[in-house]
Design a protein around this motif. Sequence first.
Motif, mmCIF file in Angstrom:
data_model
loop_
_atom_site.group_PDB
_atom_site.id
_atom_site.type_symbol
_atom_site.label_atom_id
_atom_site.label_comp_id
_atom_site.label_asym_id
_atom_site.label_seq_id
_atom_site.Cartn_x
_atom_site.Cartn_y
_atom_site.Cartn_z
ATOM 1 N N SER A 60 0.842 -1.012 0.093
ATOM 2 C CA SER A 60 0.323 0.496 0.065
ATOM 3 C C SER A 60 0.924 1.608 -0.054
ATOM 4 C CB SER A 60 -1.353 0.130 1.573
ATOM 5 O OG SER A 60 -1.729 1.653 1.423
ATOM 6 N N ALA A 61 1.084 2.170 -0.685
ATOM 7 C CA ALA A 61 1.423 3.484 -0.917
ATOM 8 C C ALA A 61 0.665 4.576 -0.980
ATOM 9 C CB ALA A 61 2.991 3.122 -2.174
ATOM 10 N N ALA A 62 1.568 5.858 -0.882
ATOM 11 C CA ALA A 62 0.476 7.467 -1.291
ATOM 12 C C ALA A 62 1.472 8.083 -1.805
ATOM 13 C CB ALA A 62 0.752 7.758 0.485
ATOM 14 N N VAL A 63 0.368 7.936 -3.246
ATOM 15 C CA VAL A 63 1.489 8.635 -4.226
ATOM 16 C C VAL A 63 1.337 10.260 -4.777
ATOM 17 C CG1 VAL A 63 2.606 8.607 -6.777
ATOM 18 C CG2 VAL A 63 1.828 6.142 -4.720
ATOM 19 N N GLY A 64 2.157 10.864 -4.933
ATOM 20 C CA GLY A 64 1.574 12.416 -5.304
ATOM 21 C C GLY A 64 2.306 13.263 -5.724
ATOM 22 N N GLY A 65 2.500 14.419 -6.277
ATOM 23 C CA GLY A 65 3.247 15.457 -6.610
ATOM 24 C C GLY A 65 3.661 14.989 -8.518
ATOM 25 N N SER A 66 4.793 15.855 -9.011
ATOM 26 C CA SER A 66 5.039 15.275 -10.377
ATOM 27 C C SER A 66 6.362 15.868 -10.475
ATOM 28 C CB SER A 66 4.506 16.127 -11.101
ATOM 29 O OG SER A 66 4.510 17.538 -11.056
ATOM 30 N N GLY A 67 7.083 15.316 -11.026
ATOM 31 C CA GLY A 67 8.277 15.825 -11.218
ATOM 32 C C GLY A 67 8.931 13.942 -10.690
ATOM 33 N N ALA A 75 6.037 19.406 -4.101
ATOM 34 C CA ALA A 75 5.778 20.602 -4.888
ATOM 35 C C ALA A 75 6.719 20.591 -6.705
ATOM 36 C CB ALA A 75 6.611 21.779 -4.121
ATOM 37 N N ASP A 76 7.489 19.470 -6.648
ATOM 38 C CA ASP A 76 8.569 19.694 -7.953
ATOM 39 C C ASP A 76 9.102 17.946 -8.115
ATOM 40 O OD1 ASP A 76 9.726 19.433 -5.150
ATOM 41 O OD2 ASP A 76 11.097 21.578 -6.093
ATOM 42 N N HIS A 77 8.583 17.550 -7.002
ATOM 43 C CA HIS A 77 8.952 15.509 -6.957
ATOM 44 C C HIS A 77 7.645 14.812 -7.289
ATOM 45 C CE1 HIS A 77 13.449 16.331 -6.727
ATOM 46 N NE2 HIS A 77 12.577 17.097 -5.620
ATOM 47 N N THR A 78 7.496 13.977 -7.570
ATOM 48 C CA THR A 78 7.050 12.362 -7.475
ATOM 49 C C THR A 78 7.140 11.273 -6.449
ATOM 50 O OG1 THR A 78 6.237 12.972 -10.196
ATOM 51 C CG2 THR A 78 5.566 10.313 -8.627
ATOM 52 N N VAL A 79 6.440 11.714 -4.994
ATOM 53 C CA VAL A 79 6.807 11.038 -4.480
ATOM 54 C C VAL A 79 6.050 9.845 -3.559
ATOM 55 C CG1 VAL A 79 7.266 11.476 -1.880
ATOM 56 C CG2 VAL A 79 7.026 13.343 -3.290
ATOM 57 N N ILE A 80 7.152 9.098 -3.256
ATOM 58 C CA ILE A 80 5.806 7.698 -3.521
ATOM 59 C C ILE A 80 6.134 7.391 -1.816
ATOM 60 C CG2 ILE A 80 5.692 5.486 -4.491
ATOM 61 C CD1 ILE A 80 7.672 6.459 -7.029
ATOM 62 N N CYS A 81 5.262 7.517 -0.782
ATOM 63 C CA CYS A 81 5.447 6.740 0.235
ATOM 64 C C CYS A 81 5.175 5.476 0.587
ATOM 65 C CB CYS A 81 4.957 7.978 1.691
ATOM 66 S SG CYS A 81 5.297 9.452 1.270
ATOM 67 N N PRO A 82 5.354 4.758 0.663
ATOM 68 C CA PRO A 82 4.805 3.168 0.599
ATOM 69 C C PRO A 82 5.142 2.195 1.521
ATOM 70 C CG PRO A 82 6.427 2.404 -0.396
ATOM 71 C CD PRO A 82 6.618 4.144 -0.318
ATOM 72 N N ASP A 83 3.638 1.792 2.605
ATOM 73 C CA ASP A 83 4.098 0.974 3.783
ATOM 74 C C ASP A 83 5.251 -0.687 2.953
ATOM 75 O OD1 ASP A 83 1.973 2.414 4.912
ATOM 76 O OD2 ASP A 83 0.507 0.956 5.033
ATOM 77 N N LEU A 84 5.621 -0.709 4.432
ATOM 78 C CA LEU A 84 6.648 -1.222 4.089
ATOM 79 C C LEU A 84 5.923 -3.072 3.722
ATOM 80 C CD1 LEU A 84 9.678 -0.785 6.144
ATOM 81 C CD2 LEU A 84 9.992 -0.689 3.472
ATOM 82 N N ARG A 85 6.801 -4.778 3.421
ATOM 83 C CA ARG A 85 5.968 -5.577 3.549
ATOM 84 C C ARG A 85 5.570 -5.437 4.945
ATOM 85 N NH1 ARG A 85 8.290 -11.043 1.172
ATOM 86 N NH2 ARG A 85 8.759 -9.507 -1.195
ATOM 87 N N GLY A 86 4.469 -6.065 5.718
ATOM 88 C CA GLY A 86 4.303 -6.066 7.070
ATOM 89 C C GLY A 86 4.156 -4.992 7.602
ATOM 90 N N TYR A 87 3.867 -4.341 6.974
ATOM 91 C CA TYR A 87 3.539 -2.691 8.041
ATOM 92 C C TYR A 87 2.092 -2.290 7.419
ATOM 93 C CZ TYR A 87 7.977 -2.872 10.759
ATOM 94 O OH TYR A 87 9.193 -3.631 11.030
#
Length: 292
Positions: free
Chosen positions: A22-29, A54-66
Amino acid sequence: MALFPAGFAHVRLPAADGVHLSAAVGGSGSPVVLLHGFPQTHLMWRHVAERLAADHTVICPDLRGYGASDKPAADAPDVYAKRTMAADIVHAAAALGHERFALVGHDRGALVAFRAGLDHPETVTHLGILDIVPTLDMWQVLRGVSAAVGYHLFLMAQPPGLPETLIEGSADAFFGSFLDAWAGDPAALPEPVRAEYLRSSAAAVPSIVADFRASAGLDITHDQADLDAGSELAMPVTVVQQDWGAQLGYDAADVWRAWAPDLDHRLTGSGHFMAEESPDEITAAIRDLLTR
C-alpha cells in the motif's frame, strides 16, 4: 480525519513474490521514494512528502509486514530479509513507471534503503538515510550496558514464539514506549497519529518481529558478504542522525564512510522521529542530496 496531505492517492502496488504494498503517491517530477521506520507507517512522511511533492513525484509505501501492506507468513528466512524488502520497493516503483528513483529511509526503512542501494545501484540514483547505521555495524557497536537502548533488537531476535507472545500481550505498552522514549518533541506525534501507529503495529506483530529477526540473521550474512567483497554504495549518500556515536562510543561518520565514498553526514538535534519533529530540516537535507 484525513491524516495524509490532500492530493496524494492511496494505491496498491505489486512487489516481490506476489506481495502487494500500500502506498501514498502524489506530486509530479523526478521520483523520490520515502520508506518509514518502526513503529510507524508511511504516515510519518506526511509533512516531508507534502513539501517534496511541489516538484517531485513522491511515493510513500508501507513496508511489507507494516501498515496496510501485505503481511506474508515468515515461513522462510528470506521473507523479511532486507534484500527481499528492497526488491519490493524496486518492483513497486517500476509498477508506477519509475525504473530509477531517489530513495530515502528512516529506521527500518533506512535498512531497506541501504540494501536497495547495494543490490540495485543502477536503480537508486540518490540514497538518504535517517538515524541508523547498517545492520552489521549496529550489532558491533551495541556493547555493554549502553546496549540496553536497543533491548528490543535482542528480544525480537529470539526464535519464533516467545517474542510474539510477549509483545501481543501488551502491544500498546510495547510500541507506545518507543514513541514516548524516542520523541524529542512529543507534540510532533499528535494523538490521531499516535493512535494509528499503535493500531497498525498491534495488527502486525508477527511480521514486525520477523523483520527484526531477519536483522539478526540473513541480513548480517548479506552485509558481511558485501563487506568482504568490498562493495560500496555507488550513489551520493546523505545520512542524518542523532549523535548515537557519542552515546555508544563510536564514530558514526567513519562507519558510514566505509560504505559510502560520496557521503554527506549530518548530526541533528531532533529526536528520532525527525521527519515529523523537524520536517523543514529533513526536507532541506533531501533537496540538497538530490542536487548532488
